[in-house]
Design an enzyme around this catalytic site. Structure first.
Site, mmCIF file in Angstrom:
data_model
loop_
_atom_site.group_PDB
_atom_site.id
_atom_site.type_symbol
_atom_site.label_atom_id
_atom_site.label_comp_id
_atom_site.label_asym_id
_atom_site.label_seq_id
_atom_site.Cartn_x
_atom_site.Cartn_y
_atom_site.Cartn_z
ATOM 1 N N ARG A 1 51.335 -40.796 41.188
ATOM 2 C CA ARG A 1 50.045 -40.639 40.523
ATOM 3 C C ARG A 1 49.028 -41.488 41.267
ATOM 4 O O ARG A 1 49.189 -42.698 41.392
ATOM 5 C CB ARG A 1 50.152 -41.094 39.065
ATOM 6 C CG ARG A 1 48.855 -40.996 38.251
ATOM 7 C CD ARG A 1 49.102 -41.577 36.856
ATOM 8 N NE ARG A 1 47.952 -41.414 35.976
ATOM 9 C CZ ARG A 1 46.918 -42.256 35.917
ATOM 10 N NH1 ARG A 1 46.881 -43.332 36.701
ATOM 11 N NH2 ARG A 1 45.930 -42.034 35.075
ATOM 12 N N SER B 1 51.766 -34.294 29.058
ATOM 13 C CA SER B 1 51.184 -35.351 28.247
ATOM 14 C C SER B 1 50.768 -34.775 26.902
ATOM 15 O O SER B 1 50.045 -33.769 26.850
ATOM 16 C CB SER B 1 49.958 -35.955 28.929
ATOM 17 O OG SER B 1 50.331 -36.665 30.093
ATOM 18 N N LYS C 1 44.758 -46.811 31.174
ATOM 19 C CA LYS C 1 43.943 -45.889 30.369
ATOM 20 C C LYS C 1 43.512 -46.599 29.087
ATOM 21 O O LYS C 1 44.058 -46.345 28.009
ATOM 22 C CB LYS C 1 44.742 -44.627 30.035
ATOM 23 C CG LYS C 1 44.927 -43.674 31.208
ATOM 24 C CD LYS C 1 45.482 -42.354 30.720
ATOM 25 C CE LYS C 1 45.490 -41.320 31.830
ATOM 26 N NZ LYS C 1 45.963 -39.988 31.337
#
Length: 208
Positions: free
Chosen positions: A39, A108, A138
């Site tokens: 990622r 997700s 996040k």
């Protein structure tokens, strides 16, 4: 290829230093992580290809599944083991059409159980809830309670992954609630001994 989703699920940080990233992931693989997701939200296409290619080779050597976040075409071009995608309309079916039936697709589901039910129905191989705890990656993510994992284990047939702010110290309640795997970024990559930190996580699963 060990294709099960369980134990320590490593997610890479945004790191432009490919050599450093590979060295860190190698240590994590030595420590026993069971899956690696690449990622990097700000990488150029060239850097993403270079890093994903290098990490795929490491995971192949370790016989560990290698997934790519969001970029389905990149996963297909490298013959990666699958992708992890956000919950967009049709995203799972679109990814399946590109990757084929044998690749792994994770979704997700944030803190919404209905999304997990929908994702499984659309063919996701696992679902992820988060953020389980406040997350530096996040910070705006909705909070996912341990009850979600218990509900998922009672209702769904696919593995359930927790993500967001997870540390060795706060992981046990999530495992007790039913999480099959825990996705970790910061607590592993910031550790002074990455392999040992991964082994600490593995021991939480084996002792449960």
């Amino acid at each position: 290829m060990n294709s099960s989703i369980s134990g320590v699920y490593l997610v890479t940080p945004d790191c432009d230093d490919t050599e450093r990233l590979c060295a860190q992931v190698s240590l994590a693989l030595q420590g026993g992580v069971s899956v690696v997701q690449y990622r990097h939200k700000t990488a150029s296409a060239d850097l993403r290809y270079t890093q994903a290619s290098a990490l795929l080779a490491l995971c192949r050597q370790a016989n560990v599944p290698f997934l790519i976040n969001d970029h389905v075409a990149l996963a297909a071009s490298l013959d990666a083991d699958g992708v992890h995608i956000g919950q967009h309309d049709g995203a799972i079916t679109e990814a399946r059409a590109v990757l084929g039936k044998h690749k792994m697709i994770g979704a997700s589901c944030y803190n919404r159980f209905a999304l997990a039910v929908q994702a499984q129905a659309m063919g996701a191989d696992y679902v992820a809830f988060g953020a389980c705890y406040p997350s530096s990656t996040k910070p705006e993510a909705p909070k996912a309670s341990p009850d979600l994992f218990t509900q998922a284990k009672q209702t769904l047939s696919v593995p359930v992954v927790g993500i967001g702010g997870i540390t060795v110290a706060n992981a046990p309640p999530l495992i007790a609630a039913g999480a099959d795997a825990l996705a970790v970024i910061t607590d592993i990559f910031s550790a002074s001994d990455i392999a040992a930190r991964c082994q600490q996580y593995q021991s939480l699963f084996t002792s449960h």
